[in-house]
Design a protein around this motif. Structure first.
Motif, PDB file in Angstrom:
ATOM      1  N   ARG A 103       0.872  -1.187   0.000  1.00 24.51           N
ATOM      2  CA  ARG A 103       0.000   0.000   0.000  1.00 24.51           C
ATOM      3  C   ARG A 103       0.902   1.228   0.000  1.00 24.51           C
ATOM      4  NH1 ARG A 103      -3.806  -1.520   4.870  1.00 24.51           N
ATOM      5  NH2 ARG A 103      -4.446   0.627   4.619  1.00 24.51           N
ATOM      6  N   TYR A 104       1.652   1.400  -1.077  1.00 29.06           N
ATOM      7  CA  TYR A 104       2.666   2.442  -1.176  1.00 29.06           C
ATOM      8  C   TYR A 104       2.102   3.862  -1.177  1.00 29.06           C
ATOM      9  CZ  TYR A 104       5.200  -1.736  -2.633  1.00 29.06           C
ATOM     10  OH  TYR A 104       5.721  -2.996  -2.693  1.00 29.06           O
ATOM     11  N   PRO A 105       1.025   4.162  -1.900  1.00 25.16           N
ATOM     12  CA  PRO A 105       0.517   5.548  -1.870  1.00 25.16           C
ATOM     13  C   PRO A 105       0.061   5.979  -0.476  1.00 25.16           C
ATOM     14  CG  PRO A 105      -0.460   4.333  -3.700  1.00 25.16           C
ATOM     15  CD  PRO A 105       0.292   3.347  -2.877  1.00 25.16           C
ATOM     16  N   GLU A 106      -0.594   5.082   0.233  1.00 24.92           N
ATOM     17  CA  GLU A 106      -1.046   5.408   1.586  1.00 24.92           C
ATOM     18  C   GLU A 106       0.139   5.640   2.519  1.00 24.92           C
ATOM     19  OE1 GLU A 106      -3.666   3.337   5.138  1.00 24.92           O
ATOM     20  OE2 GLU A 106      -3.792   2.543   3.111  1.00 24.92           O
ATOM     21  N   LEU A 107       1.173   4.823   2.367  1.00 23.13           N
ATOM     22  CA  LEU A 107       2.369   4.987   3.193  1.00 23.13           C
ATOM     23  C   LEU A 107       3.091   6.279   2.865  1.00 23.13           C
ATOM     24  CD1 LEU A 107       4.367   3.963   5.278  1.00 23.13           C
ATOM     25  CD2 LEU A 107       5.461   2.636   3.471  1.00 23.13           C
ATOM     26  N   ARG A 108       3.150   6.638   1.591  1.00 16.50           N
ATOM     27  CA  ARG A 108       3.818   7.893   1.201  1.00 16.50           C
ATOM     28  C   ARG A 108       3.135   9.084   1.851  1.00 16.50           C
ATOM     29  NH1 ARG A 108       3.522   9.474  -4.028  1.00 16.50           N
ATOM     30  NH2 ARG A 108       5.092  11.042  -3.618  1.00 16.50           N
ATOM     31  N   ASP A 109       1.805   9.075   1.890  1.00 18.34           N
ATOM     32  CA  ASP A 109       1.076  10.183   2.507  1.00 18.34           C
ATOM     33  C   ASP A 109       1.372  10.273   4.004  1.00 18.34           C
ATOM     34  OD1 ASP A 109      -0.025  10.707   0.048  1.00 18.34           O
ATOM     35  OD2 ASP A 109      -1.913   9.668   0.469  1.00 18.34           O
ATOM     36  N   ARG A 110       1.406   9.137   4.659  1.00 21.87           N
ATOM     37  CA  ARG A 110       1.637   9.131   6.103  1.00 21.87           C
ATOM     38  C   ARG A 110       3.086   9.456   6.458  1.00 21.87           C
ATOM     39  NH1 ARG A 110      -1.741   4.044   8.540  1.00 21.87           N
ATOM     40  NH2 ARG A 110      -3.747   4.670   7.690  1.00 21.87           N
ATOM     41  N   ILE A 111       3.997   8.934   5.679  1.00 15.50           N
ATOM     42  CA  ILE A 111       5.402   9.061   6.059  1.00 15.50           C
ATOM     43  C   ILE A 111       5.923  10.478   5.820  1.00 15.50           C
ATOM     44  CG2 ILE A 111       6.771   8.485   4.007  1.00 15.50           C
ATOM     45  CD1 ILE A 111       8.058   6.326   5.854  1.00 15.50           C
ATOM     46  N   LEU A 112       5.332  11.218   4.907  1.00 13.75           N
ATOM     47  CA  LEU A 112       5.790  12.580   4.646  1.00 13.75           C
ATOM     48  C   LEU A 112       5.597  13.460   5.881  1.00 13.75           C
ATOM     49  CD1 LEU A 112       6.985  14.615   2.686  1.00 13.75           C
ATOM     50  CD2 LEU A 112       4.665  15.114   1.912  1.00 13.75           C
ATOM     51  N   ILE A 113       4.456  13.355   6.522  1.00 10.60           N
ATOM     52  CA  ILE A 113       4.193  14.145   7.732  1.00 10.60           C
ATOM     53  C   ILE A 113       5.193  13.789   8.827  1.00 10.60           C
ATOM     54  CG2 ILE A 113       2.508  14.559   9.569  1.00 10.60           C
ATOM     55  CD1 ILE A 113       0.356  13.936   7.365  1.00 10.60           C
ATOM     56  N   TRP A 114       5.405  12.497   9.030  1.00  9.56           N
ATOM     57  CA  TRP A 114       6.331  12.065  10.072  1.00  9.56           C
ATOM     58  C   TRP A 114       7.777  12.399   9.723  1.00  9.56           C
ATOM     59  CZ3 TRP A 114       4.871  11.137  14.776  1.00  9.56           C
ATOM     60  CH2 TRP A 114       3.548  10.773  15.005  1.00  9.56           C
ATOM     61  N   ALA A 115       8.104  12.421   8.435  1.00 12.62           N
ATOM     62  CA  ALA A 115       9.458  12.797   8.032  1.00 12.62           C
ATOM     63  C   ALA A 115       9.732  14.266   8.347  1.00 12.62           C
ATOM     64  CB  ALA A 115       9.664  12.523   6.544  1.00 12.62           C
ATOM     65  N   ILE A 116       8.753  15.121   8.096  1.00 17.29           N
ATOM     66  CA  ILE A 116       8.923  16.548   8.413  1.00 17.29           C
ATOM     67  C   ILE A 116       9.060  16.743   9.917  1.00 17.29           C
ATOM     68  CG2 ILE A 116       7.773  18.790   8.368  1.00 17.29           C
ATOM     69  CD1 ILE A 116       6.590  17.896   5.627  1.00 17.29           C
ATOM     70  N   LEU A 117       8.209  16.065  10.695  1.00 13.85           N
ATOM     71  CA  LEU A 117       8.343  16.138  12.154  1.00 13.85           C
ATOM     72  C   LEU A 117       9.682  15.566  12.611  1.00 13.85           C
ATOM     73  CD1 LEU A 117       4.770  15.147  13.338  1.00 13.85           C
ATOM     74  CD2 LEU A 117       5.861  17.385  13.531  1.00 13.85           C
ATOM     75  N   GLY A 118      10.128  14.521  11.938  1.00 19.78           N
ATOM     76  CA  GLY A 118      11.415  13.920  12.276  1.00 19.78           C
ATOM     77  C   GLY A 118      12.577  14.850  11.995  1.00 19.78           C
TER      78      GLY A 118
END
Length: 136
Positions: A81-96
């Protein structure tokens, strides 16, 4: 019931392995950084550096939340489920990046790899059809 997961695209398995390895490294680093930041927050609290203590507590919480979310991210990769993961991981990457630079950079690399992975599976060839039955 037949499993309807399409066959892997060319190069997908190596990119998936890279993403999973990066997520695993990020998980370990997020835990270590979160614990170190909690210790730093306690130190700053004792030295009356209130702003540094507040930032350290916030950064520790974000890193520990990242640590807890990594299993969810791994499950999304395993379920393709790559598109769903891309959406979620972008937010966490910025916070990271804001609250723990190393983990944020690794998650940005995962985001780029997921983009390439999504593109490779988007243009994959359909599976070959079964040959027609022999004539009677």
């Amino acid at each position: 019931m037949e499993n309807t997961v399409p066959p892997p695209a060319i190069g997908e398995s190596s990119k998936v392995r890279t993403v999973l390895d990066l997520l695993h490294i990020s998980k370990i680093l997020a835990l270590i950084i979160g614990i170190l930041l909690l210790i730093a927050a306690a130190w700053y609290g004792f030295t009356f550096s209130i702003l540094a203590a507040i930032y350290s507590v916030a950064a520790a919480v974000i890193n520990l939340l990242l640590y807890m979310r990594m299993d969810e991210f791994t499950a999304l990769v395993n379920n393709r489920r790559y598109p769903e993961l891309r959406d979620r991981i972008l937010i966490w990457a910025i916070l990271g990046i804001i609250f723990g630079v190393i983990v944020g950079i690794l998650l940005i690399i995962v985001y780029v790899e997921l983009d390439e992975l999504q593109r490779s599976t988007m243009y994959q060839q359909p599976p070959p059809t079964a040959p027609p039955p022999p004539p009677p």
